[in-house]
Every structure is written in C-alpha cells, then in structure tokens.
Motif scaffolding. Structure first.
Motif, PDB file in Angstrom:
ATOM      1  N   LEU A 149      20.818  -2.936   1.334  1.00 47.79           N
ATOM      2  CA  LEU A 149      19.927  -3.462   2.383  1.00 47.79           C
ATOM      3  C   LEU A 149      19.659  -2.399   3.442  1.00 47.79           C
ATOM      4  O   LEU A 149      20.607  -1.806   3.976  1.00 47.79           O
ATOM      5  CB  LEU A 149      20.565  -4.673   3.047  1.00 47.79           C
ATOM      6  N   GLY A 150      18.407  -2.158   3.757  1.00 46.19           N
ATOM      7  CA  GLY A 150      18.048  -1.109   4.714  1.00 46.19           C
ATOM      8  C   GLY A 150      18.382   0.255   4.134  1.00 46.19           C
ATOM      9  O   GLY A 150      18.912   1.121   4.806  1.00 46.19           O
ATOM     10  N   SER A 151      18.028   0.421   2.861  1.00 47.86           N
ATOM     11  CA  SER A 151      18.442   1.626   2.118  1.00 47.86           C
ATOM     12  C   SER A 151      17.868   2.906   2.703  1.00 47.86           C
ATOM     13  O   SER A 151      18.457   3.965   2.556  1.00 47.86           O
ATOM     14  CB  SER A 151      17.986   1.507   0.665  1.00 47.86           C
ATOM     15  N   GLY A 152      16.715   2.814   3.361  1.00 52.25           N
ATOM     16  CA  GLY A 152      16.013   4.045   3.716  1.00 52.25           C
ATOM     17  C   GLY A 152      15.751   4.827   2.438  1.00 52.25           C
ATOM     18  O   GLY A 152      15.423   4.247   1.399  1.00 52.25           O
ATOM     19  N   THR A 153      15.967   6.135   2.483  1.00 53.08           N
ATOM     20  CA  THR A 153      15.736   6.950   1.278  1.00 53.08           C
ATOM     21  C   THR A 153      17.021   7.121   0.467  1.00 53.08           C
ATOM     22  O   THR A 153      17.039   7.855  -0.510  1.00 53.08           O
ATOM     23  CB  THR A 153      15.191   8.333   1.659  1.00 53.08           C
ATOM     24  N   GLU A 154      18.088   6.427   0.887  1.00 51.76           N
ATOM     25  CA  GLU A 154      19.363   6.505   0.140  1.00 51.76           C
ATOM     26  C   GLU A 154      19.317   5.505  -1.001  1.00 51.76           C
ATOM     27  O   GLU A 154      20.092   4.551  -1.028  1.00 51.76           O
ATOM     28  CB  GLU A 154      20.553   6.178   1.061  1.00 51.76           C
TER      29      GLU A 154
ATOM     30  N   ALA B 264       7.994   4.096   5.088  1.00 50.17           N
ATOM     31  CA  ALA B 264       7.904   3.940   3.635  1.00 50.17           C
ATOM     32  C   ALA B 264       6.485   3.508   3.251  1.00 50.17           C
ATOM     33  O   ALA B 264       5.892   4.028   2.307  1.00 50.17           O
ATOM     34  CB  ALA B 264       8.920   2.913   3.159  1.00 50.17           C
ATOM     35  N   ARG B 265       5.946   2.557   4.021  1.00 45.17           N
ATOM     36  CA  ARG B 265       4.570   2.100   3.739  1.00 45.17           C
ATOM     37  C   ARG B 265       3.586   3.252   3.907  1.00 45.17           C
ATOM     38  O   ARG B 265       2.634   3.419   3.160  1.00 45.17           O
ATOM     39  CB  ARG B 265       4.170   0.960   4.665  1.00 45.17           C
ATOM     40  N   LEU B 266       3.866   4.069   4.942  1.00 43.87           N
ATOM     41  CA  LEU B 266       2.972   5.203   5.233  1.00 43.87           C
ATOM     42  C   LEU B 266       2.953   6.231   4.096  1.00 43.87           C
ATOM     43  O   LEU B 266       1.994   6.977   3.951  1.00 43.87           O
ATOM     44  CB  LEU B 266       3.455   5.920   6.487  1.00 43.87           C
TER      45      LEU B 266
ATOM     46  N   ALA C 253       7.780   9.605  -0.244  1.00 42.38           N
ATOM     47  CA  ALA C 253       6.958   9.478  -1.455  1.00 42.38           C
ATOM     48  C   ALA C 253       7.827   9.556  -2.714  1.00 42.38           C
ATOM     49  O   ALA C 253       7.528   8.919  -3.726  1.00 42.38           O
ATOM     50  CB  ALA C 253       5.898  10.567  -1.472  1.00 42.38           C
ATOM     51  N   ASP C 254       8.910  10.312  -2.639  1.00 42.63           N
ATOM     52  CA  ASP C 254       9.806  10.462  -3.783  1.00 42.63           C
ATOM     53  C   ASP C 254      10.619   9.206  -4.059  1.00 42.63           C
ATOM     54  O   ASP C 254      11.210   9.065  -5.116  1.00 42.63           O
ATOM     55  CB  ASP C 254      10.808  11.593  -3.486  1.00 42.63           C
ATOM     56  N   HIS C 255      10.714   8.320  -3.066  1.00 45.49           N
ATOM     57  CA  HIS C 255      11.623   7.169  -3.166  1.00 45.49           C
ATOM     58  C   HIS C 255      10.909   5.827  -3.190  1.00 45.49           C
ATOM     59  O   HIS C 255      11.496   4.838  -3.604  1.00 45.49           O
ATOM     60  CB  HIS C 255      12.588   7.174  -1.963  1.00 45.49           C
TER      61      HIS C 255
ATOM     62  N   LYS D 275       2.357   5.832   1.254  1.00 43.34           N
ATOM     63  CA  LYS D 275       1.208   5.583   0.375  1.00 43.34           C
ATOM     64  C   LYS D 275      -0.089   6.088   0.991  1.00 43.34           C
ATOM     65  O   LYS D 275      -1.124   6.070   0.342  1.00 43.34           O
ATOM     66  CB  LYS D 275       1.099   4.084   0.091  1.00 43.34           C
ATOM     67  N   SER D 276      -0.043   6.503   2.257  1.00 38.53           N
ATOM     68  CA  SER D 276      -1.246   7.019   2.930  1.00 38.53           C
ATOM     69  C   SER D 276      -0.939   8.390   3.544  1.00 38.53           C
ATOM     70  O   SER D 276      -0.819   8.512   4.777  1.00 38.53           O
ATOM     71  CB  SER D 276      -1.685   6.078   4.049  1.00 38.53           C
ATOM     72  N   PRO D 277      -0.830   9.428   2.705  1.00 35.94           N
ATOM     73  CA  PRO D 277      -0.405  10.741   3.208  1.00 35.94           C
ATOM     74  C   PRO D 277      -1.313  11.292   4.316  1.00 35.94           C
ATOM     75  O   PRO D 277      -0.825  11.957   5.237  1.00 35.94           O
ATOM     76  CB  PRO D 277      -0.430  11.650   1.976  1.00 35.94           C
ATOM     77  N   ARG D 278      -2.614  10.963   4.257  1.00 41.60           N
ATOM     78  CA  ARG D 278      -3.517  11.511   5.289  1.00 41.60           C
ATOM     79  C   ARG D 278      -3.221  10.906   6.656  1.00 41.60           C
ATOM     80  O   ARG D 278      -3.173  11.603   7.668  1.00 41.60           O
ATOM     81  CB  ARG D 278      -4.970  11.233   4.915  1.00 41.60           C
ATOM     82  N   LEU D 279      -3.048   9.572   6.659  1.00 43.26           N
ATOM     83  CA  LEU D 279      -2.734   8.883   7.913  1.00 43.26           C
ATOM     84  C   LEU D 279      -1.392   9.384   8.447  1.00 43.26           C
ATOM     85  O   LEU D 279      -1.210   9.617   9.645  1.00 43.26           O
ATOM     86  CB  LEU D 279      -2.677   7.370   7.665  1.00 43.26           C
ATOM     87  N   ARG D 280      -0.462   9.603   7.536  1.00 40.46           N
ATOM     88  CA  ARG D 280       0.873  10.078   7.909  1.00 40.46           C
ATOM     89  C   ARG D 280       0.757  11.455   8.588  1.00 40.46           C
ATOM     90  O   ARG D 280       1.360  11.709   9.629  1.00 40.46           O
ATOM     91  CB  ARG D 280       1.692  10.165   6.618  1.00 40.46           C
ATOM     92  N   TYR D 281      -0.053  12.319   7.984  1.00 45.25           N
ATOM     93  CA  TYR D 281      -0.227  13.660   8.531  1.00 45.25           C
ATOM     94  C   TYR D 281      -0.881  13.594   9.918  1.00 45.25           C
ATOM     95  O   TYR D 281      -0.491  14.279  10.853  1.00 45.25           O
ATOM     96  CB  TYR D 281      -1.064  14.496   7.557  1.00 45.25           C
TER      97      TYR D 281
END
Ligand SMILES: C[S@@+](CC[C@H](N)C(=O)[O-])C[C@H]1O[C@@H](n2cnc3c(N)ncnc32)[C@H](O)[C@@H]1O
Length: 219
Positions: free
Chosen positions: A6-11, A25-27, A53-55, A29-35
C-alpha cells in the motif's frame, strides 16, 4: 499467495499488488505536461528524476482513503511503508480497519512509519548538547526538526505544489501505532528492525533505516 504493497510509490515488485494514487504516477502518462510542470518549478528536480514511467504498469491506481478493492480475508500479506502519515488520523484509522478486513486469518501486516519518538529524541538531544557546549548560535535546530516532521509550511504553497509534494498529516510513535493496530483487531504487534521480520521481500522493500519504525502485526 496475495501480497499488497500500500502506497508503494516506485518500490513495486512484480509479484505484489502495488497500490498508489500518486499524481506523479498519473503524470507519467503525460510526459509533456510533466516536463512543463518541472520547467515551471511546480515539480522539483528530485521528483522529476523519479522514473515513474518504468513502474506505472505495475501499479494499481487507487486512493487508500477509499475501501480497499478486495474481498474479506483474501490477502496473505500487507506491506506499507511511509504511507499512513500522509493520511489524516481518521482516514489512517479507517485504512488500518480495511487492512484488518482484507487480511486472511493468520495473515501478516508490516507497517513502517517515520518514527515521531526518534525525531523528538534527536531534537531534544541536539538542544541539550548545544546548551551544554554553551553554543547558542545554532538557531536552526527547530527548523530542522520541523523539516523532518514534514508537517510545516514556511511560506504559502500553491495548490499544485501541495498535490505534487504531499506533506505529512499525522505522525505516530510505537505506542500510538500499537494502540491503533490493537483497536483495529490486530494481535501480536511487535517492533522489528530494518530488513528483519516475517514479511516476504523485506530485503528488497525496506528503506530509510535511519528514520523508520518497523512494526509487524498478525490477524
Ligand atoms: C513517502 S512515499 C513512500 C513510498 C514507498 N512506500 C517507500 O517506502 O519509499 C508515500 C506514497 O504513498 C502514496 N500515497 C499517499 N496518499 C495516498 C493515498 N491516499 N492513496 C494511495 N497512495 C497514497 C504516495 O503517492 C506515495 O507514493
């Protein structure tokens, strides 16, 4: 065997059900908005560098303040590290009740938090050492303590930053957390150490030994 993080983050490990609702995590999926958010200083470099993105494909997006999407007594192990302090006290209690509901009889819950007692002791020790050395120049001790608690705001913070960098809402020591787990029905609550205990994969999952309290509890 069913294992929840629960609340794993990237672990997130492959054979666990990893649950998180991070906006980061949701972001992913939107690399441009993230940048763009990074360039506008809404997302810190530290957070931008985390490779969600890897997780993301291993994460079930779910807000743990809502009912856990699992049947009663269907889960063998629950692991949760540095999550509950991000929920207010009432929501944290509801989450532990939910953990008790979904855990099988004989199942195990490993719960890890930043240890309020440890932070408080370190703060008092720093003050005492400073007084003993008659050196009153270190006026930043209280700021460091508040920074560690991660519950304080120096300046007014824009909402978007609060969403991207959530702070702590409540903190626990071994006594308050043991009492809470007991009130939710858990038994055999014991203090464990970093990478020591009866939960699988803790050698891979445990982190932050310098600030954490590790508890395990049974149903
Ligand atoms: C400090 S991080 C800990 C990550 C990881 N467990 C670790 O020990 O490094 C807290 C995680 O809890 C997640 N989280 C916070 N509130 C949540 C909620 N209501 N529902 C699901 N996840 C939540 C955050 O998105 C974040 O990934």
């Amino acid at each position: 065997m069913k294992k929840l993080n629960l609340g794993s983050g990237t672990e997130c490990l492959d054979d666990w059900i990893n649950i998180d609702n991070s906006f980061n995590a949701r972001l992913a999926k939107s690399p441009r908005l993230r940048y763009l958010l990074f360039k506008l200083n809404f997302l810190s470099k530290k957070h931008y560098d985390v490779d969600w993105a890897d997780h993301i494909h291993k994460i079930m997006i779910h807000d743990v303040s809502k009912k856990l999407p699992f049947d009663n007594e269907s889960i063998d192990y629950i692991y949760s590290s540095h999550l509950i302090e991000h929920l207010n006290k009432e929501v944290g209690e509801k989450l532990l009740q939910e953990c008790f509901r979904v855990l099988k009889k004989g199942g195990l819950f490993r719960l890890i938090i930043p240890d309020l007692e440890l932070f408080a002791n370190n703060y008092i020790k720093e003050i005492t050492d400073t007084q003993n050395s008659m050196d009153n120049t270190d006026f930043l001790m209280s700021e460091r303590f508040l920074d560690q608690l991660n519950m304080s705001e120096k300046t007014r913070i824009p909402l978007i930053i609060k969403i991207l960098h959530p702070e702590h809402k409540w903190m626990y020591d071994q006594y308050s957390l043991t009492a809470l787990l007991t009130s939710c029905g858990f038994t055999a609550i014991r203090k464990m150490s970093y990478k020591e205990g009866d939960c699988p994969d803790i050698e891979l999952l445990d982190n932050r030994p310098e600030e954490s309290l590790y508890l395990e509890a049974s149903k």
